[in-house]
Design a protein around this motif. Structure first.
Motif, PDB file in Angstrom:
ATOM      1  N   VAL A 181      23.223 -30.148  23.226  1.00 46.07           N
ATOM      2  CA  VAL A 181      22.863 -28.785  22.812  1.00 46.07           C
ATOM      3  C   VAL A 181      21.534 -28.372  23.437  1.00 46.07           C
ATOM      4  CG1 VAL A 181      22.212 -27.363  20.836  1.00 46.07           C
ATOM      5  CG2 VAL A 181      24.186 -28.888  20.673  1.00 46.07           C
ATOM      6  N   VAL A 182      20.546 -29.267  23.400  1.00 45.58           N
ATOM      7  CA  VAL A 182      19.232 -28.942  23.960  1.00 45.58           C
ATOM      8  C   VAL A 182      19.320 -28.712  25.458  1.00 45.58           C
ATOM      9  CG1 VAL A 182      16.921 -29.842  24.368  1.00 45.58           C
ATOM     10  CG2 VAL A 182      17.986 -30.137  22.133  1.00 45.58           C
ATOM     11  N   GLN A 183      20.048 -29.584  26.170  1.00 45.81           N
ATOM     12  CA  GLN A 183      20.177 -29.444  27.626  1.00 45.81           C
ATOM     13  C   GLN A 183      20.921 -28.164  27.993  1.00 45.81           C
ATOM     14  OE1 GLN A 183      18.731 -31.126  29.792  1.00 45.81           O
ATOM     15  NE2 GLN A 183      18.352 -33.206  29.088  1.00 45.81           N
ATOM     16  N   ALA A 184      21.994 -27.856  27.240  1.00 50.06           N
ATOM     17  CA  ALA A 184      22.742 -26.629  27.541  1.00 50.06           C
ATOM     18  C   ALA A 184      21.870 -25.397  27.321  1.00 50.06           C
ATOM     19  CB  ALA A 184      23.995 -26.567  26.673  1.00 50.06           C
ATOM     20  N   ALA A 185      21.077 -25.408  26.245  1.00 48.08           N
ATOM     21  CA  ALA A 185      20.189 -24.270  25.983  1.00 48.08           C
ATOM     22  C   ALA A 185      19.136 -24.140  27.076  1.00 48.08           C
ATOM     23  CB  ALA A 185      19.519 -24.439  24.613  1.00 48.08           C
ATOM     24  N   ALA A 186      18.603 -25.299  27.538  1.00 50.43           N
ATOM     25  CA  ALA A 186      17.603 -25.250  28.606  1.00 50.43           C
ATOM     26  C   ALA A 186      18.209 -24.719  29.894  1.00 50.43           C
ATOM     27  CB  ALA A 186      17.028 -26.652  28.828  1.00 50.43           C
ATOM     28  N   ALA A 187      19.430 -25.161  30.204  1.00 55.73           N
ATOM     29  CA  ALA A 187      20.092 -24.675  31.420  1.00 55.73           C
ATOM     30  C   ALA A 187      20.311 -23.168  31.359  1.00 55.73           C
ATOM     31  CB  ALA A 187      21.418 -25.410  31.604  1.00 55.73           C
ATOM     32  N   ASP A 188      20.678 -22.679  30.185  1.00 47.13           N
ATOM     33  CA  ASP A 188      20.905 -21.237  30.040  1.00 47.13           C
ATOM     34  C   ASP A 188      19.603 -20.455  30.217  1.00 47.13           C
ATOM     35  OD1 ASP A 188      22.718 -18.979  29.162  1.00 47.13           O
ATOM     36  OD2 ASP A 188      21.175 -18.873  27.594  1.00 47.13           O
ATOM     37  N   ASP A 189      18.502 -21.018  29.729  1.00 45.83           N
ATOM     38  CA  ASP A 189      17.216 -20.318  29.817  1.00 45.83           C
ATOM     39  C   ASP A 189      16.722 -20.184  31.250  1.00 45.83           C
ATOM     40  OD1 ASP A 189      17.156 -19.972  27.098  1.00 45.83           O
ATOM     41  OD2 ASP A 189      15.920 -21.761  26.711  1.00 45.83           O
ATOM     42  N   ILE A 190      16.974 -21.200  32.081  1.00 43.80           N
ATOM     43  CA  ILE A 190      16.401 -21.204  33.434  1.00 43.80           C
ATOM     44  C   ILE A 190      17.458 -20.996  34.519  1.00 43.80           C
ATOM     45  CG2 ILE A 190      14.538 -22.733  32.689  1.00 43.80           C
ATOM     46  CD1 ILE A 190      16.019 -25.017  34.067  1.00 43.80           C
ATOM     47  N   PHE A 191      18.668 -20.624  34.130  1.00 44.23           N
ATOM     48  CA  PHE A 191      19.749 -20.533  35.118  1.00 44.23           C
ATOM     49  C   PHE A 191      19.422 -19.534  36.236  1.00 44.23           C
ATOM     50  CE2 PHE A 191      23.807 -19.107  36.825  1.00 44.23           C
ATOM     51  CZ  PHE A 191      24.442 -20.316  37.050  1.00 44.23           C
ATOM     52  N   ASP A 192      18.898 -18.366  35.875  1.00 42.21           N
ATOM     53  CA  ASP A 192      18.607 -17.346  36.879  1.00 42.21           C
ATOM     54  C   ASP A 192      17.299 -17.629  37.624  1.00 42.21           C
ATOM     55  OD1 ASP A 192      20.895 -15.899  36.239  1.00 42.21           O
ATOM     56  OD2 ASP A 192      19.872 -14.846  34.595  1.00 42.21           O
ATOM     57  N   VAL A 193      16.355 -18.259  36.940  1.00 42.84           N
ATOM     58  CA  VAL A 193      15.027 -18.494  37.542  1.00 42.84           C
ATOM     59  C   VAL A 193      15.046 -19.720  38.446  1.00 42.84           C
ATOM     60  CG1 VAL A 193      12.594 -18.939  37.030  1.00 42.84           C
ATOM     61  CG2 VAL A 193      13.939 -17.431  35.534  1.00 42.84           C
ATOM     62  N   ASN A 194      15.671 -20.809  37.997  1.00 51.41           N
ATOM     63  CA  ASN A 194      15.652 -22.067  38.745  1.00 51.41           C
ATOM     64  C   ASN A 194      17.032 -22.711  38.653  1.00 51.41           C
ATOM     65  OD1 ASN A 194      15.120 -24.562  39.897  1.00 51.41           O
ATOM     66  ND2 ASN A 194      13.053 -24.675  39.015  1.00 51.41           N
ATOM     67  N   GLY A 196      18.491 -24.869  40.448  1.00 51.20           N
ATOM     68  CA  GLY A 196      18.509 -26.311  40.690  1.00 51.20           C
ATOM     69  C   GLY A 196      18.259 -27.097  39.416  1.00 51.20           C
ATOM     70  N   LYS A 197      17.214 -26.713  38.694  1.00 51.59           N
ATOM     71  CA  LYS A 197      16.942 -27.409  37.432  1.00 51.59           C
ATOM     72  C   LYS A 197      18.025 -27.144  36.398  1.00 51.59           C
ATOM     73  CE  LYS A 197      11.954 -28.110  37.530  1.00 51.59           C
ATOM     74  NZ  LYS A 197      10.673 -27.938  36.788  1.00 51.59           N
ATOM     75  N   ALA A 198      18.610 -25.970  36.445  1.00 50.06           N
ATOM     76  CA  ALA A 198      19.692 -25.676  35.510  1.00 50.06           C
ATOM     77  C   ALA A 198      20.877 -26.603  35.753  1.00 50.06           C
ATOM     78  CB  ALA A 198      20.121 -24.218  35.635  1.00 50.06           C
ATOM     79  N   ARG A 199      21.201 -26.781  37.079  1.00 51.32           N
ATOM     80  CA  ARG A 199      22.308 -27.702  37.387  1.00 51.32           C
ATOM     81  C   ARG A 199      21.968 -29.130  36.957  1.00 51.32           C
ATOM     82  NH1 ARG A 199      23.074 -24.198  41.866  1.00 51.32           N
ATOM     83  NH2 ARG A 199      21.509 -25.321  43.096  1.00 51.32           N
ATOM     84  N   ARG A 203      24.085 -31.424  34.455  1.00 51.91           N
ATOM     85  CA  ARG A 203      24.560 -32.785  34.753  1.00 51.91           C
ATOM     86  C   ARG A 203      24.191 -33.741  33.621  1.00 51.91           C
ATOM     87  NH1 ARG A 203      23.212 -31.399  40.182  1.00 51.91           N
ATOM     88  NH2 ARG A 203      21.090 -32.222  39.895  1.00 51.91           N
ATOM     89  N   ARG A 204      22.978 -33.582  33.093  1.00 54.38           N
ATOM     90  CA  ARG A 204      22.602 -34.433  31.969  1.00 54.38           C
ATOM     91  C   ARG A 204      23.458 -34.122  30.733  1.00 54.38           C
ATOM     92  NH1 ARG A 204      17.107 -33.791  33.993  1.00 54.38           N
ATOM     93  NH2 ARG A 204      16.797 -32.015  32.605  1.00 54.38           N
ATOM     94  N   THR A 205      23.823 -32.844  30.583  1.00 52.04           N
ATOM     95  CA  THR A 205      24.715 -32.484  29.487  1.00 52.04           C
ATOM     96  C   THR A 205      26.060 -33.170  29.655  1.00 52.04           C
ATOM     97  OG1 THR A 205      23.634 -30.325  29.280  1.00 52.04           O
ATOM     98  CG2 THR A 205      25.834 -30.565  28.292  1.00 52.04           C
ATOM     99  N   GLU A 206      26.572 -33.179  30.889  1.00 52.27           N
ATOM    100  CA  GLU A 206      27.844 -33.845  31.160  1.00 52.27           C
ATOM    101  C   GLU A 206      27.752 -35.347  30.868  1.00 52.27           C
ATOM    102  OE1 GLU A 206      30.984 -34.560  34.859  1.00 52.27           O
ATOM    103  OE2 GLU A 206      29.049 -33.600  35.198  1.00 52.27           O
ATOM    104  N   GLU A 207      26.648 -35.964  31.287  1.00 48.17           N
ATOM    105  CA  GLU A 207      26.457 -37.394  31.034  1.00 48.17           C
ATOM    106  C   GLU A 207      26.412 -37.674  29.531  1.00 48.17           C
ATOM    107  OE1 GLU A 207      22.915 -38.451  33.058  1.00 48.17           O
ATOM    108  OE2 GLU A 207      23.742 -38.184  35.073  1.00 48.17           O
ATOM    109  N   ALA A 208      25.698 -36.818  28.804  1.00 52.03           N
ATOM    110  CA  ALA A 208      25.632 -37.004  27.356  1.00 52.03           C
ATOM    111  C   ALA A 208      27.002 -36.827  26.721  1.00 52.03           C
ATOM    112  CB  ALA A 208      24.630 -36.025  26.740  1.00 52.03           C
TER     113      ALA A 208
END
Length: 367
Positions: A181-194, A196-199, A203-208
Protein backbone atom coordinates in the motif's frame (compact mmCIF):
# COMPACT_ATOMS: atom_id res chain seq x y z
CA UNK A 1 -28.20 -27.47 23.07
CA UNK A 2 -29.23 -26.99 26.70
CA UNK A 3 -28.19 -24.77 29.59
CA UNK A 4 -24.94 -26.66 30.12
CA UNK A 5 -24.16 -26.67 26.39
CA UNK A 6 -24.45 -30.45 26.09
CA UNK A 7 -26.93 -32.45 24.03
CA UNK A 8 -27.18 -36.15 24.85
CA UNK A 9 -28.87 -38.48 22.40
CA UNK A 10 -30.30 -41.91 23.16
CA UNK A 11 -28.93 -44.36 20.62
CA UNK A 12 -31.54 -46.57 18.91
CA UNK A 13 -29.63 -49.65 20.03
CA UNK A 14 -29.83 -48.58 23.68
CA UNK A 15 -33.53 -47.76 23.30
CA UNK A 16 -34.26 -51.22 21.90
CA UNK A 17 -32.25 -52.79 24.70
CA UNK A 18 -34.30 -50.86 27.26
CA UNK A 19 -37.58 -52.00 25.75
CA UNK A 20 -36.57 -55.66 25.56
CA UNK A 21 -34.96 -55.53 29.00
CA UNK A 22 -38.08 -54.01 30.55
CA UNK A 23 -40.23 -56.83 29.19
CA UNK A 24 -37.80 -59.49 30.41
CA UNK A 25 -37.45 -57.94 33.88
CA UNK A 26 -41.22 -57.47 34.25
CA UNK A 27 -42.18 -60.93 32.95
CA UNK A 28 -42.15 -62.53 36.46
CA UNK A 29 -45.29 -60.53 37.28
CA UNK A 30 -47.15 -62.64 34.73
CA UNK A 31 -45.89 -65.84 36.35
CA UNK A 32 -46.02 -65.04 40.05
CA UNK A 33 -48.63 -62.32 40.04
CA UNK A 34 -51.28 -64.47 41.77
CA UNK A 35 -54.90 -63.89 40.69
CA UNK A 36 -55.71 -63.68 37.02
CA UNK A 37 -56.80 -60.04 37.25
CA UNK A 38 -53.40 -59.10 38.69
CA UNK A 39 -51.66 -60.80 35.79
CA UNK A 40 -53.95 -59.07 33.31
CA UNK A 41 -53.24 -55.65 34.85
CA UNK A 42 -49.54 -56.54 34.96
CA UNK A 43 -49.59 -57.41 31.26
CA UNK A 44 -51.12 -54.03 30.51
CA UNK A 45 -48.52 -52.25 32.62
CA UNK A 46 -45.73 -54.06 30.79
CA UNK A 47 -47.14 -52.91 27.45
CA UNK A 48 -47.49 -49.29 28.66
CA UNK A 49 -43.94 -49.35 30.05
CA UNK A 50 -42.53 -50.70 26.77
CA UNK A 51 -44.36 -47.98 24.80
CA UNK A 52 -43.05 -45.27 27.15
CA UNK A 53 -39.49 -46.53 26.74
CA UNK A 54 -39.90 -46.59 22.95
CA UNK A 55 -40.56 -42.83 22.90
CA UNK A 56 -38.01 -42.03 25.62
CA UNK A 57 -35.63 -40.40 23.11
CA UNK A 58 -38.24 -37.95 21.78
CA UNK A 59 -40.29 -37.45 24.96
CA UNK A 60 -37.91 -38.10 27.85
CA UNK A 61 -39.99 -36.34 30.52
CA UNK A 62 -43.25 -38.07 29.66
CA UNK A 63 -41.58 -41.44 29.04
CA UNK A 64 -39.71 -41.39 32.34
CA UNK A 65 -42.78 -40.27 34.31
CA UNK A 66 -44.85 -43.11 32.84
CA UNK A 67 -42.17 -45.70 33.65
CA UNK A 68 -42.01 -44.46 37.25
CA UNK A 69 -45.81 -44.65 37.54
CA UNK A 70 -45.73 -48.21 36.16
CA UNK A 71 -43.03 -49.07 38.72
CA UNK A 72 -45.29 -47.84 41.52
CA UNK A 73 -48.15 -49.92 40.09
CA UNK A 74 -46.02 -53.05 39.97
CA UNK A 75 -45.06 -52.64 43.65
CA UNK A 76 -48.65 -52.13 44.70
CA UNK A 77 -49.81 -55.20 42.76
CA UNK A 78 -46.87 -57.47 43.64
CA UNK A 79 -44.90 -56.06 46.61
CA UNK A 80 -42.08 -58.55 46.17
CA UNK A 81 -41.48 -57.46 42.57
CA UNK A 82 -39.57 -54.24 43.25
CA UNK A 83 -39.18 -51.07 41.11
CA UNK A 84 -38.15 -52.93 37.94
CA UNK A 85 -36.30 -50.73 35.41
CA UNK A 86 -37.10 -47.46 37.20
CA UNK A 87 -33.50 -46.92 38.33
CA UNK A 88 -32.09 -47.47 34.84
CA UNK A 89 -34.59 -45.03 33.35
CA UNK A 90 -33.89 -42.43 36.05
CA UNK A 91 -30.15 -42.70 35.35
CA UNK A 92 -30.81 -42.32 31.63
CA UNK A 93 -33.00 -39.25 32.18
CA UNK A 94 -30.32 -37.62 34.36
CA UNK A 95 -27.90 -38.13 31.48
CA UNK A 96 -30.33 -36.81 28.86
CA UNK A 97 -31.43 -33.64 30.64
CA UNK A 98 -29.70 -30.87 32.65
CA UNK A 99 -29.33 -31.34 36.39
CA UNK A 100 -31.88 -28.64 37.23
CA UNK A 101 -34.56 -30.51 35.31
CA UNK A 102 -33.54 -34.03 36.35
CA UNK A 103 -33.74 -33.08 40.04
CA UNK A 104 -37.50 -32.76 39.67
CA UNK A 105 -37.61 -36.22 38.13
CA UNK A 106 -35.49 -37.51 41.03
CA UNK A 107 -38.14 -36.22 43.44
CA UNK A 108 -40.86 -37.94 41.41
CA UNK A 109 -38.82 -41.15 41.31
CA UNK A 110 -38.38 -41.16 45.11
CA UNK A 111 -42.14 -40.72 45.54
CA UNK A 112 -43.02 -43.42 42.97
CA UNK A 113 -40.43 -45.96 44.07
CA UNK A 114 -40.42 -45.44 47.84
CA UNK A 115 -44.10 -44.55 48.28
CA UNK A 116 -45.62 -48.05 47.91
CA UNK A 117 -43.26 -49.78 50.41
CA UNK A 118 -43.76 -46.90 52.87
CA UNK A 119 -47.52 -47.28 52.54
CA UNK A 120 -47.09 -51.00 53.23
CA UNK A 121 -44.75 -50.22 56.17
CA UNK A 122 -41.87 -52.04 54.53
CA UNK A 123 -39.13 -49.78 55.87
CA UNK A 124 -36.04 -51.64 54.67
CA UNK A 125 -37.06 -51.79 50.97
CA UNK A 126 -38.08 -48.13 51.13
CA UNK A 127 -34.63 -47.17 52.46
CA UNK A 128 -32.86 -49.32 49.86
CA UNK A 129 -34.91 -47.84 47.01
CA UNK A 130 -34.14 -44.32 48.25
CA UNK A 131 -30.39 -45.01 48.17
CA UNK A 132 -30.73 -46.65 44.75
CA UNK A 133 -32.60 -43.59 43.40
CA UNK A 134 -29.87 -41.24 44.60
CA UNK A 135 -27.12 -43.43 43.13
CA UNK A 136 -28.92 -43.82 39.78
CA UNK A 137 -29.48 -40.08 39.47
CA UNK A 138 -25.90 -39.22 40.48
CA UNK A 139 -24.43 -41.65 37.93
CA UNK A 140 -26.50 -40.15 35.15
CA UNK A 141 -25.73 -36.57 36.24
CA UNK A 142 -22.02 -37.33 36.43
CA UNK A 143 -22.06 -38.85 32.94
CA UNK A 144 -23.77 -35.72 31.64
CA UNK A 145 -21.28 -33.47 33.45
CA UNK A 146 -18.38 -35.34 31.84
CA UNK A 147 -19.98 -35.01 28.42
CA UNK A 148 -20.63 -31.29 28.96
CA UNK A 149 -17.01 -30.82 30.05
CA UNK A 150 -15.74 -32.54 26.92
CA UNK A 151 -17.97 -30.34 24.75
CA UNK A 152 -16.73 -27.22 26.53
CA UNK A 153 -13.12 -28.30 26.10
CA UNK A 154 -13.63 -28.94 22.37
CA UNK A 155 -15.36 -25.57 21.98
CA UNK A 156 -12.56 -23.80 23.83
CA UNK A 157 -9.96 -25.59 21.71
CA UNK A 158 -11.81 -24.53 18.55
CA UNK A 159 -11.95 -20.90 19.72
CA UNK A 160 -8.25 -20.95 20.56
CA UNK A 161 -7.43 -22.44 17.17
CA UNK A 162 -9.52 -19.79 15.41
CA UNK A 163 -7.72 -17.08 17.38
CA UNK A 164 -4.36 -18.64 16.50
CA UNK A 165 -5.23 -18.79 12.80
CA UNK A 166 -6.45 -15.17 12.86
CA UNK A 167 -3.26 -14.05 14.58
CA UNK A 168 -1.01 -16.00 12.23
CA UNK A 169 -2.87 -14.80 9.13
CA UNK A 170 -2.60 -11.22 10.36
CA UNK A 171 1.11 -11.63 11.03
CA UNK A 172 1.75 -13.28 7.67
CA UNK A 173 -0.05 -10.72 5.51
CA UNK A 174 -0.19 -7.46 7.44
CA UNK A 175 3.42 -6.43 6.89
CA UNK A 176 3.73 -7.24 3.20
CA UNK A 177 0.32 -5.79 2.32
CA UNK A 178 1.18 -2.61 4.24
CA UNK A 179 4.42 -2.31 2.27
CA UNK A 180 2.45 -2.74 -0.97
CA UNK A 181 0.00 0.00 0.00
CA UNK A 182 2.78 2.44 0.92
CA UNK A 183 4.77 1.72 -2.26
CA UNK A 184 1.69 2.02 -4.48
CA UNK A 185 0.79 5.36 -2.87
CA UNK A 186 4.36 6.60 -3.33
CA UNK A 187 4.37 5.55 -6.98
CA UNK A 188 1.11 7.40 -7.55
CA UNK A 189 2.47 10.56 -5.92
CA UNK A 190 5.62 10.75 -8.06
CA UNK A 191 4.42 9.10 -11.27
CA UNK A 192 4.27 12.34 -13.28
CA UNK A 193 7.30 13.98 -11.64
CA UNK A 194 9.74 11.04 -11.58
CA UNK A 195 8.56 8.04 -13.64
CA UNK A 196 11.80 6.16 -12.94
CA UNK A 197 11.32 6.17 -9.20
CA UNK A 198 7.65 5.41 -9.65
CA UNK A 199 8.51 2.30 -11.67
CA UNK A 200 11.01 1.31 -8.98
CA UNK A 201 8.29 1.66 -6.35
CA UNK A 202 5.95 -0.43 -8.48
CA UNK A 203 8.61 -3.14 -8.80
CA UNK A 204 8.94 -3.23 -5.04
CA UNK A 205 5.16 -3.44 -4.82
CA UNK A 206 5.24 -6.42 -7.17
CA UNK A 207 7.97 -8.08 -5.08
CA UNK A 208 5.97 -7.52 -1.91
CA UNK A 209 2.88 -8.98 -3.61
CA UNK A 210 4.79 -12.09 -4.64
CA UNK A 211 6.10 -12.41 -1.10
CA UNK A 212 2.57 -12.08 0.28
CA UNK A 213 1.34 -14.83 -2.06
CA UNK A 214 4.22 -17.10 -1.08
CA UNK A 215 3.56 -16.50 2.63
CA UNK A 216 -0.16 -17.09 2.15
CA UNK A 217 0.50 -20.40 0.36
CA UNK A 218 2.84 -21.43 3.18
CA UNK A 219 0.24 -20.49 5.79
CA UNK A 220 -2.56 -22.41 4.05
CA UNK A 221 -0.31 -25.44 3.69
CA UNK A 222 0.58 -25.45 7.37
CA UNK A 223 -3.05 -24.82 8.35
CA UNK A 224 -4.12 -27.90 6.38
CA UNK A 225 -1.35 -30.06 7.81
CA UNK A 226 -0.14 -28.94 11.21
CA UNK A 227 2.78 -31.40 11.42
CA UNK A 228 6.16 -29.78 11.94
CA UNK A 229 7.69 -31.83 9.13
CA UNK A 230 5.51 -30.03 6.60
CA UNK A 231 6.32 -26.53 7.78
CA UNK A 232 8.65 -24.38 5.81
CA UNK A 233 11.38 -22.30 7.44
CA UNK A 234 9.97 -19.70 9.81
CA UNK A 235 11.44 -16.26 10.51
CA UNK A 236 14.16 -16.05 13.14
CA UNK A 237 16.13 -13.28 14.80
CA UNK A 238 18.55 -13.40 11.88
CA UNK A 239 15.73 -12.21 9.60
CA UNK A 240 15.09 -9.00 11.58
CA UNK A 241 17.81 -7.18 9.61
CA UNK A 242 16.15 -8.07 6.29
CA UNK A 243 12.83 -6.96 7.73
CA UNK A 244 14.39 -3.59 8.55
CA UNK A 245 15.70 -3.26 5.00
CA UNK A 246 12.24 -4.01 3.59
CA UNK A 247 10.63 -1.31 5.70
CA UNK A 248 13.44 1.11 4.81
CA UNK A 249 12.82 0.49 1.12
CA UNK A 250 9.12 1.22 1.72
CA UNK A 251 9.96 4.71 2.98
CA UNK A 252 10.71 4.45 6.71
CA UNK A 253 14.47 4.21 7.41
CA UNK A 254 15.10 1.55 10.04
CA UNK A 255 18.26 0.96 12.04
CA UNK A 256 18.60 -2.57 13.46
CA UNK A 257 20.88 -3.22 16.44
CA UNK A 258 21.77 -6.73 17.69
CA UNK A 259 23.41 -7.46 21.03
CA UNK A 260 24.35 -10.69 22.69
CA UNK A 261 24.28 -14.27 21.46
CA UNK A 262 23.22 -17.68 22.61
CA UNK A 263 20.77 -20.49 21.98
CA UNK A 264 17.24 -19.15 21.58
CA UNK A 265 14.28 -21.53 21.10
CA UNK A 266 12.52 -21.23 17.77
CA UNK A 267 9.24 -20.22 19.44
CA UNK A 268 10.96 -17.27 21.12
CA UNK A 269 12.74 -16.26 17.91
CA UNK A 270 9.49 -16.36 15.94
CA UNK A 271 7.66 -14.43 18.66
CA UNK A 272 10.32 -11.73 18.78
CA UNK A 273 10.36 -11.45 14.97
CA UNK A 274 6.55 -11.11 14.80
CA UNK A 275 6.55 -8.41 17.47
CA UNK A 276 9.18 -6.42 15.59
CA UNK A 277 7.31 -6.96 12.33
CA UNK A 278 4.01 -5.73 13.72
CA UNK A 279 5.63 -2.74 15.45
CA UNK A 280 7.38 -1.66 12.23
CA UNK A 281 4.21 -2.23 10.22
CA UNK A 282 2.28 0.05 12.55
CA UNK A 283 5.05 2.65 12.40
CA UNK A 284 5.05 2.52 8.60
CA UNK A 285 1.29 2.81 8.29
CA UNK A 286 0.38 5.17 11.12
CA UNK A 287 3.34 7.03 12.61
CA UNK A 288 4.35 9.17 9.61
CA UNK A 289 7.82 9.41 11.16
CA UNK A 290 11.23 9.91 9.57
CA UNK A 291 13.06 6.96 11.14
CA UNK A 292 12.78 3.96 13.45
CA UNK A 293 15.21 1.92 15.49
CA UNK A 294 15.03 -1.75 16.42
CA UNK A 295 17.08 -3.17 19.26
CA UNK A 296 17.26 -6.93 19.83
CA UNK A 297 19.26 -8.07 22.84
CA UNK A 298 19.92 -11.69 23.81
CA UNK A 299 21.14 -12.24 27.35
CA UNK A 300 20.21 -12.57 31.03
CA UNK A 301 17.90 -15.46 30.20
CA UNK A 302 15.69 -13.50 27.84
CA UNK A 303 15.32 -11.86 24.45
CA UNK A 304 14.59 -8.16 24.82
CA UNK A 305 13.01 -6.30 21.92
CA UNK A 306 12.70 -2.52 21.68
CA UNK A 307 11.17 -0.71 18.67
CA UNK A 308 11.03 3.08 18.60
CA UNK A 309 9.94 5.62 16.01
CA UNK A 310 9.86 9.41 15.93
CA UNK A 311 6.38 9.72 14.44
CA UNK A 312 3.22 11.18 15.91
CA UNK A 313 2.75 8.39 18.48
CA UNK A 314 2.47 10.94 21.22
CA UNK A 315 -0.62 12.40 19.58
CA UNK A 316 -2.25 9.08 18.71
CA UNK A 317 -3.76 6.96 21.48
CA UNK A 318 -2.22 3.52 21.64
CA UNK A 319 -5.63 1.91 21.15
CA UNK A 320 -5.75 3.44 17.69
CA UNK A 321 -2.25 2.41 16.80
CA UNK A 322 -2.76 -0.19 14.09
CA UNK A 323 -5.58 -2.64 13.71
CA UNK A 324 -7.38 -4.41 16.53
CA UNK A 325 -5.15 -7.41 15.95
CA UNK A 326 -1.93 -5.38 16.27
CA UNK A 327 -1.18 -4.51 19.88
CA UNK A 328 -3.45 -7.28 21.18
CA UNK A 329 -1.61 -9.83 19.04
CA UNK A 330 1.81 -8.66 20.24
CA UNK A 331 0.69 -8.70 23.85
CA UNK A 332 -0.79 -12.17 23.43
CA UNK A 333 2.39 -13.51 21.84
CA UNK A 334 4.49 -12.23 24.72
CA UNK A 335 2.07 -13.68 27.28
CA UNK A 336 2.02 -17.10 25.59
CA UNK A 337 5.81 -17.19 25.84
CA UNK A 338 5.73 -16.18 29.51
CA UNK A 339 7.08 -12.71 28.77
CA UNK A 340 6.06 -9.11 29.24
CA UNK A 341 4.94 -6.48 26.75
CA UNK A 342 4.50 -2.72 26.83
CA UNK A 343 3.60 -0.13 24.20
CA UNK A 344 2.80 3.54 24.25
CA UNK A 345 3.83 7.07 23.30
CA UNK A 346 7.32 8.23 24.26
CA UNK A 347 7.64 11.33 26.48
CA UNK A 348 9.78 13.10 23.89
CA UNK A 349 7.54 12.16 20.96
CA UNK A 350 7.18 9.03 18.91
CA UNK A 351 6.05 5.57 19.89
CA UNK A 352 7.77 2.71 21.68
CA UNK A 353 7.13 -1.03 21.76
CA UNK A 354 9.08 -3.24 24.15
CA UNK A 355 8.92 -6.93 24.99
CA UNK A 356 10.91 -9.31 27.13
CA UNK A 357 10.64 -12.98 26.21
CA UNK A 358 12.27 -15.44 28.62
CA UNK A 359 14.56 -18.17 27.37
CA UNK A 360 14.27 -21.51 29.14
CA UNK A 361 14.24 -25.19 28.32
CA UNK A 362 10.49 -25.41 28.64
CA UNK A 363 9.85 -22.92 25.86
CA UNK A 364 8.95 -24.55 22.62
CA UNK A 365 6.28 -25.20 20.08
CA UNK A 366 4.80 -22.47 17.95
CA UNK A 367 4.05 -18.96 19.05
Amino acid sequence: MHGDGYTARLAPRWKRLLVVGSVVVSAPVLVFGGPLWVRAVGCGLIAVQAAALWVLDVRPRAGTAVVLAVSAGFQLLVPAFGPGVAFVVLCTFAWLRPAGESLWMLALAVAAVCGPPLAQQRWLPAGLWLVACLLAWSWGAQARARGARRVAERRQAALEERARIARELHDVLSHTVSVMVVQAAAADDIFDVNPGKAREALRRTEEAGRQALAELRWFLRTARDDTDSERGPQPTLDDVAELGRTVSAAGLPVEVLREGAGEVPMAVQLGAYRIVQEALTNALRHARGSRATVSVRVGDGAVEVLVRDDGNGGAVPSANRGSGQGLAGMRERAALLGGTFAAGPRPGGGFEVSARLPIDEGTGGHA
